[in-house]
Write an enzyme that holds these catalytic residues in place. Structure first.
Site, PDB file in Angstrom:
ATOM      1  N   SER A  59       0.841  -1.200   0.000  1.00  0.00           N
ATOM      2  CA  SER A  59       0.000   0.000   0.000  1.00  0.00           C
ATOM      3  C   SER A  59       0.873   1.246   0.000  1.00  0.00           C
ATOM      4  O   SER A  59       2.033   1.218   0.408  1.00  0.00           O
ATOM      5  CB  SER A  59      -0.941   0.007   1.205  1.00  0.00           C
ATOM      6  N   ASP A  60       0.279   2.314  -0.468  1.00  0.00           N
ATOM      7  CA  ASP A  60       0.962   3.600  -0.465  1.00  0.00           C
ATOM      8  C   ASP A  60      -0.107   4.683  -0.473  1.00  0.00           C
ATOM      9  O   ASP A  60      -1.218   4.465  -0.974  1.00  0.00           O
ATOM     10  CB  ASP A  60       1.880   3.758  -1.682  1.00  0.00           C
TER      11      ASP A  60
END
Length: 197
Positions: free
Chosen positions: A71-72
């Site tokens: 995730s980012d």
């Protein structure tokens, strides 16, 4: 006896770990080795998606047979990225800039088993209320959000700086969109509501 594949969160973020713990699935957390430098002309949403996939794949390559979550999150105002402030002075400057404005948070997510990858970008629009220097100072002293893009932790006192928030997934603002994630995990054979066999 069928055993679920090992689940790995490709992140060292304590916030993302805490979010994933809510699903009550056993997992481990491994920090990915990924260059997070934006590419020339890369749009914020594209950056967040690229990095979420890169993080998941970096860990999946080292742990075949596992399901890996990457995730980012990228925050923007008027299309310009807002980074993590790092210290009080930059956080104060950031919050002054965001006062009375709408910040767009792109919370990107990737799930892979090394062969197949799914990805999503969940957008959250946060409207900051008009902020006085006194309110900014009090908040920063209380919470020290220097490791948070936008200098406001919505899961804590940062919520007091907001006028409104819009998103399809209320958990996305914290960096791990659980509604999108649970759908992806089910498609990979991991359902938090099904007891492990």
């Amino acid at each position: 006896m069928h055993q679920n594949p090992r689940l790995i969160l490709a992140s060292s973020s304590r916030y993302r770990r805490a979010m994933l713990e809510r699903l009550r699935l056993p997992f481990e957390s491994i920090s990915p080795d990924v260059d997070e430098t934006p590419q020339a002309g890369e749009a914020p949403a594209a950056l967040a998606l690229r990095l979420s996939v890169a993080k998941a794949m970096a860990v999946a390559r080292l742990h075949p047979g596992c399901i890996v979550i990457g995730s980012d999150q990228v925050a923007t105002v008027d299309g310009q990225p807002i980074g993590k402030p790092g210290d009080f002075a930059r956080a104060k400057s950031q919050l002054r800039q965001l006062s009375g404005r709408i910040v767009e948070f792109h919370s990107a997510l990737a799930v892979t088993d090394g062969q197949r990858t799914e990805q999503a970008d969940v957008i959250t629009y946060c409207e900051f209320r008009p902020l006085t220097d006194a309110a900014i100072d009090a908040y920063l002293r209380a919470e020290e959000p220097y490791d948070t893009a936008g200098s406001a932790k919505a899961e804590g006192l940062g919520i007091t700086l907001m006028e409104s928030m819009r998103s399809d997934d209320p958990t996305a603002i914290i960096g791990l969109p659980l509604i999108a994630l649970t759908g992806m995990l089910r498609r990979f054979g991991l359902d938090p509501l099904r007891s492990p066999s």
